[in-house]
Design an enzyme around this catalytic site. Structure first.
Site, PDB file in Angstrom:
ATOM      1  CG  ASP A 188      -2.017   1.319   1.390  1.00  0.00           C
ATOM      2  OD1 ASP A 188      -2.610   1.265   0.605  1.00  0.00           O
ATOM      3  OD2 ASP A 188      -2.474   1.754   2.051  1.00  0.00           O
ATOM      4  CD  GLU A 239      -1.891   2.671  -3.892  1.00  0.00           C
ATOM      5  OE1 GLU A 239      -3.273   3.339  -3.539  1.00  0.00           O
ATOM      6  OE2 GLU A 239      -1.161   2.658  -2.736  1.00  0.00           O
TER       7      GLU A 239
HETATM    8  C1  NOJ Z   1      -4.205   2.916  -0.541  1.00  0.00           C
HETATM    9  C2  NOJ Z   1      -5.483   2.406  -0.620  1.00  0.00           C
HETATM   10  O1  NOJ Z   1      -5.739   1.279  -1.638  1.00  0.00           O
HETATM   11  C3  NOJ Z   1      -6.752   2.675  -0.344  1.00  0.00           C
HETATM   12  O2  NOJ Z   1      -7.811   2.289   0.394  1.00  0.00           O
HETATM   13  C4  NOJ Z   1      -5.868   3.700   1.728  1.00  0.00           C
HETATM   14  O3  NOJ Z   1      -7.456   4.210   1.805  1.00  0.00           O
HETATM   15  C5  NOJ Z   1      -4.873   4.604   1.349  1.00  0.00           C
HETATM   16  N1  NOJ Z   1      -4.544   3.386   0.062  1.00  0.00           N
HETATM   17  C6  NOJ Z   1      -4.398   4.719   2.824  1.00  0.00           C
HETATM   18  O4  NOJ Z   1      -4.236   3.204   3.031  1.00  0.00           O
END
Ligand code: NOJ
Length: 526
Positions: free
Chosen positions: A205, A268
């Site tokens: 993440d 991500e």
């Molecule tokens: C990216 C995640 O995909 C999202 O759902 C989340 O709110 C943020 N990062 C914070 O962790």
């Protein structure tokens, strides 16, 4: 000799499948999906033919951001199950040759995590430096102009210890301080803990986050409002995308590769800059896979998509494996965003995802063309968008329960149980009815997955764009030719192929006189 070469990693040419666990299958009848539910539905995934699943956060959390606020990195959220359930899931998936990836959240923890509870107890507490604390700016107020994901200041005043702490997301998600070596040690242990339990890898993440500018300099104003590297009018130069973060992934890659088989790191990597995206692969010593957000956000036109693919491939280092994805729990579903729920377009999008070189990711329900659901304000559960300056962007719309059948609870939960989010229109957009119909989107998707495996498994085939009319996207990939019509009109093409293997809908055109139906795509052998 070829047989002495190590085999290509399994994710080359693979299909991954993202499961938003809370919305997949509810076995304890509380309205939320759970890990036992994923086990119960594994046969669907092996029937579909996916190579691996990525589970949205499974760790204990107060759920201010549905698991992206972790309070214990080596546990399982009691609402989702137990560690034993997760072990069972990994084993049951392995029996079907499906790998399990977890979601890891290293940029921030929950404010309920023991580290933060200690850190916020006193300025000299043992974990104080695990987080980013700062005094007010010289004239008072927050130390910098950084904004959180709702558009408010990213700095929260802490009365007890008389400093601000940083939260790039909600105040309940304090950012970790990656300048502190002990944080690195903690995550090395967390990685090893899960790898030893058989986890095949992590989706990381906010992989572009982690380090923050040590001087806490102000972010400059945005140059272009639509850039993915902006937040509410500011360019995220100092609160994300810092160069020091790459050393973390070099370290983690070594850990991932110290296990047999090597584990996978999928980031991500939120950036609109292809050069920055490429950097996450390092010199084949950082992440093996990095999500491509310019592709996610491209318009659904031949020119936009093919341009994104060309730019991606031109920037990635040789041998790097691109990732193609179109839906997720943040951006919603491509069936709605790209395709306006037009079945022809949905199938065309699936065809493209399945025939690009690299790894492709389906979001649960993509295979049946599941659409976003209009969740009325009173039923919304996504706190981040509820408190945002732009609440219309609620992420709940793409997180609704999987539509397994046409029953009242959609096979997700019994009809008498109220699901945590409303269920979408499911008379035909459901697995049961589409699996009985050889012409359904689901049956088509399954054929695509099988074709992709047969042609690309363990390979990174060469992609070559072919000349074609503006509304057409034509490419050679490996031994295949893909021809796609992105228009409302019939489209005659003069490309020559030997054999048409499949058409996204309708009749397959003869190989020597190809006329594509509106929004039709074909995969052919040259
Ligand atoms: C990216 C995640 O995909 C999202 O759902 C989340 O709110 C943020 N990062 C914070 O962790």
């Amino acid at each position: 000799m070829a047989e002495n070469l190590p085999p290509d990693p399994w994710w080359h040419g693979a299909f991954l499948y993202q499961i938003y666990v809370r919305s997949f299958c509810d076995t304890n009848e509380d309205g939320y999906g759970d890990l036992r539910g994923v086990i119960e539905r594994l046969d669907h995934l092996s029937w579909l033919g996916v190579d691996g699943i990525w589970l949205s956060p499974t760790m204990p959390s107060p759920d201010q951001d549905w698991g992206y606020d972790v309070s214990d990195y080596t546990g399982v959220h009691p609402e989702l199950g137990t560690l034993a359930d997760l072990d069972d899931l990994i084993a049951a998936a392995a029996d079907r040759n499906v790998r399990v990836l977890l979601d890891l959240v290293p940029n921030h923890t929950s404010s309920a995590h023991a580290w933060f509870v200690d850190a916020s107890s006193a300025t000299d507490s043992a974990h104080r430096d695990y987080y980013v604390w700062a005094d007010p700016a010289p004239g008072g107020g927050p130390p910098s102009n950084w904004l959180d994901s709702t558009g408010r200041s990213a700095w929260q005043w802490d009365d007890r210890t008389g400093q601000y702490y940083l939260h790039n997301y909600l105040p309940g998600q304090p950012d970790l301080n990656w300048w502190q070596p002990a944080v690195h040690e903690e995550f090395r242990r967390i990685l090893a803990f899960w790898f030893e339990r058989g986890v095949a890898g992590f989706r990381i993440d906010v992989a572009h986050g982690l380090y923050k500018d040590q001087l806490l300099r102000d972010n400059p104003p945005a140059l272009d409002d639509r850039s993915l590297d902006n937040r509410f009018g500011l360019r995220s130069v100092y609160n994300a995308n810092r160069p020091e973060t790459h050393a973390v992934y070099r370290d983690w890659r070594q850990i991932a590769e110290s296990f047999a088989p090597p584990r996978l790191l999928l980031g991500e990597t939120w950036t609109g800059d292809y050069g920055k995206l490429a950097q996450f692969y390092g010199n084949d010593d950082e992440l093996q896979l990095a999500f491509n957000f310019p592709f996610v956000y491209a318009e659904f036109t031949a020119t936009a998509l093919s341009g994104t693919v060309e730019r991606t491939l031109a920037h990635l280092p040789a041998g790097a494996c691109p990732v193609w994805v179109a839906s997720n729990h943040d951006v919603g579903r491509f069936a709605t965003r790209w395709c306006g729920n037009d079945e022809r377009k949905i199938r065309l999008a699936l065809l493209v995802l399945a025939t690009l070189p690299g790894a492709a990711v389906l979001y649960y329900g993509d295979e049946i063309g599941m659409a976003d659901v209009d969740v009325p304000p009173a039923l919304r559960r996504d706190r981040m968008t509820l408190t945002s300056k732009d609440p219309a962007r609620s992420r709940d719309r793409g997180r609704t329960p999987m539509q397994w059948d046409a029953s009242d609870g959609a096979g997700f939960t019994p009809a008498r149980v109220r699901p945590w989010l409303p269920i979408g229109d499911n008379p035909t957009r459901n697995v049961a009815s589409q699996s009985r119909d050889p012409d359904s989107t689901l049956s088509f998707c399954r054929r695509l997955v099988a074709l992709r495996r047969a042609e690309f498994a363990g390979r990174l085939p060469i992609y070559q764009q072919l000349p074609a009319a503006e509304q057409a996207w034509a490419y050679d990939v490996g031994e295949l030719t893909v021809l796609a019509n992105f228009s409302d009109d019939e489209l005659p093409l003069d490309h020559r192929v030997d054999e048409v293997l499949l058409a996204s809908y309708g009749k397959e055109p003869p190989p020597d006189t190809i006329v594509l139906e509106p929004w039709q795509g074909i995969v052919a052998r040259r």
